[in-house]
Design an enzyme around this catalytic site. Sequence first.
Site, PDB file in Angstrom:
ATOM      1  N   ASP A  32      48.713  33.169  33.779  1.00  0.00           N
ATOM      2  CA  ASP A  32      48.716  34.452  34.467  1.00  0.00           C
ATOM      3  C   ASP A  32      49.180  34.291  35.906  1.00  0.00           C
ATOM      4  OD1 ASP A  32      47.900  35.898  32.357  1.00  0.00           O
ATOM      5  OD2 ASP A  32      45.824  36.154  32.997  1.00  0.00           O
TER       6      ASP A  32
ATOM      7  N   LYS B 154      50.621  39.757  34.704  1.00  0.00           N
ATOM      8  CA  LYS B 154      50.849  41.181  34.930  1.00  0.00           C
ATOM      9  C   LYS B 154      50.823  41.403  36.432  1.00  0.00           C
ATOM     10  CE  LYS B 154      48.603  42.625  30.673  1.00  0.00           C
ATOM     11  NZ  LYS B 154      47.996  41.351  30.267  1.00  0.00           N
TER      12      LYS B 154
ATOM     13  N   MET C  98      38.619  45.229  40.293  1.00  0.00           N
ATOM     14  CA  MET C  98      39.739  46.192  40.270  1.00  0.00           C
ATOM     15  C   MET C  98      39.329  47.517  40.917  1.00  0.00           C
ATOM     16  SD  MET C  98      40.787  45.371  36.325  1.00  0.00           S
ATOM     17  CE  MET C  98      39.093  45.204  35.782  1.00  0.00           C
TER      18      MET C  98
HETATM   19  N1  SAH Z   1      38.896  37.360  34.729  1.00  0.00           N
HETATM   20  C1  SAH Z   1      38.842  37.574  36.150  1.00  0.00           C
HETATM   21  C2  SAH Z   1      38.940  39.029  36.532  1.00  0.00           C
HETATM   22  C3  SAH Z   1      40.276  39.660  36.209  1.00  0.00           C
HETATM   23  S1  SAH Z   1      40.351  41.361  36.637  1.00  0.00           S
HETATM   24  C4  SAH Z   1      37.558  36.940  36.702  1.00  0.00           C
HETATM   25  O1  SAH Z   1      36.695  36.549  35.925  1.00  0.00           O
HETATM   26  O2  SAH Z   1      37.425  36.824  37.917  1.00  0.00           O
HETATM   27  C5  SAH Z   1      41.163  41.292  38.192  1.00  0.00           C
HETATM   28  C6  SAH Z   1      40.210  41.686  39.273  1.00  0.00           C
HETATM   29  O3  SAH Z   1      39.320  40.616  39.551  1.00  0.00           O
HETATM   30  C7  SAH Z   1      40.875  41.985  40.603  1.00  0.00           C
HETATM   31  O4  SAH Z   1      41.336  43.307  40.656  1.00  0.00           O
HETATM   32  C8  SAH Z   1      39.731  41.757  41.565  1.00  0.00           C
HETATM   33  O5  SAH Z   1      38.864  42.854  41.591  1.00  0.00           O
HETATM   34  C9  SAH Z   1      38.998  40.612  40.910  1.00  0.00           C
HETATM   35  N2  SAH Z   1      39.413  39.340  41.480  1.00  0.00           N
HETATM   36  C10 SAH Z   1      40.048  38.329  40.869  1.00  0.00           C
HETATM   37  N3  SAH Z   1      40.231  37.299  41.713  1.00  0.00           N
HETATM   38  C11 SAH Z   1      39.687  37.677  42.882  1.00  0.00           C
HETATM   39  C12 SAH Z   1      39.542  37.037  44.144  1.00  0.00           C
HETATM   40  N4  SAH Z   1      40.007  35.796  44.341  1.00  0.00           N
HETATM   41  N5  SAH Z   1      38.919  37.713  45.124  1.00  0.00           N
HETATM   42  C13 SAH Z   1      38.447  38.955  44.919  1.00  0.00           C
HETATM   43  N6  SAH Z   1      38.561  39.595  43.760  1.00  0.00           N
HETATM   44  C14 SAH Z   1      39.168  38.969  42.746  1.00  0.00           C
END
Ligand code: SAH
Length: 514
Positions: free
Chosen positions: A38, A60, A175
């Site tokens: 990803d 994406k 998100m």
């Molecule tokens: N599977 C991922 C989440 C994917 S959805 C997990 O477990 O973390 C994508 C969302 O995750 C983003 O829109 C944001 O809200 C959050 N996110 C992912 N990485 C992030 C980061 N480094 N800092 C803050 N939010 C993050």
Amino acid sequence: MSAHAGVVYLVGAGPGDPGLMTARSLDLIASADAIFYDRLIPPGALSGAREDAEFVYVGKQPGVPSVPQDEIGERLVEAGRAGKSVVRLKGGDPFVFGRGGEEGEALRAGGVEFEVVPGVTAGVAATAYAGIPVTHRDDASAVAFVTGHEDPEKDESALDWDALAGFPGTLVFYMGVKRLGENAAALIAGGRDPEEPAAAIERGTWPGQRTVVATLETIADAVERESVKAPALIVVGAVAARRQELAWLERRPLHGRRVVVTRARAQVSGLAATLRDLGAEVVELPAIRIEPRIESPAVHDAIARIGDYSLVCLTSPNGVRLLFEAMAAGSKQEHGAETGRAGGLDARALASATVAAIGPGTARALARHGIAADVIPERFVAEALVEALADIDVKGARVLVARAAEARDVLPDALRERGAEVDVVALYETVREQPGADAIEAAQAADYVTFTSSSTVTNLVEALDDRFPASARIVSIGPVTSETAKAAGLKVDVEAERHDIDGLIQALLEDAAR
Ligand code: SAH
């Protein structure tokens, strides 16, 4: 444990800091035949992958056409059926808003075995790095992970906003930036206290992580004002105010400092990793690159008689790494044919030799291969190694000096003078490498540029040309490097007292503290 043929691994890569990747994820990445990855995976996450691995980007990006989810599932099934070992690498945890569930279902339906490797999810990682505990004895006995992407106006919304408003604990929205205004209003309408602390955490665990704290009522404005961008998490709960006491990231000595590191790629990571641990944002400009030369006849000959050397001198960590690679690979045919052994040589081949390292970095590299260096000089230059070897009788001895192609001849000359029969083998060359446009751009706002050798000065000055960051302070490892920098028209602001990487870091820290 390595990846199995025909199995798809749904692997979490963590939130961005490469140090938060699990040991299992690194093992699987290192052995997989194919890696589907990803956008939001940590920098360098794939650097340990096999060179012949197949890399498939299926990320994406907002506003950019991407591989549809169904197709990702199909392609994973296809790769698994073809008998490949496949890593499907996702940001954070694969089962937390990662669509890992759907991919698992597609694999099961397609008859392909899969395993799930959890990752550190952003909801606990970004918050932890922001100094916000998602639970706390006094503030929150529960935590909910919520998607903020749902439209609260939409009739068939899966989210019950009134129930969420009444949730007795911390709410963590993934998100949640785009619809923050509506979501906060929906919570308040549902009875949540408008004065409740709230925080937005941008790019958690990445360089440049930012946290904005406000209240549920004001967080949307604050996020707008500070132009917080995705990826970001929104935290609603009393715990958000704990940050006042618990923030730690911002206290690290190099927090907020951007440092350019100019070293060959294979070595860059040690210095860069230490600077990152100290809080710096590191820009890696690999001005030079190591080109292995372990296929040469000289190296083959040396490996073939490796057991005959009574003294082996190593002058860099790269030299150590490549000597062991050459031993493992190059001797396979010769030795395998004679002895019937399948593998190459390892540390045991040096069992009867005295092993000399030019400095502590080289000694550490040896230690990783199970060898405690017998000789390490006090100063880390060839002359000092010659002195340190003064007590060893080398008359008539076979000596191996394994090093870079372009090294000086001080050491072999001195040993030959003392009657040794010296083989000098070049395990690698250092060649110039043009840094990428992104890295050059990032370097423009650097606070520091570090130079660890004269060649890094020469190469970087040539590579950057008129884009050399004019306002950065220059940190040099020692007088020789400083001279080269001055000759190139640069002003050296800081010179290390100890002429090694630790000394350079020390000098940089002292300068940053002023
Ligand atoms: N599977 C991922 C989440 C994917 S959805 C997990 O477990 O973390 C994508 C969302 O995750 C983003 O829109 C944001 O809200 C959050 N996110 C992912 N990485 C992030 C980061 N480094 N800092 C803050 N939010 C993050």
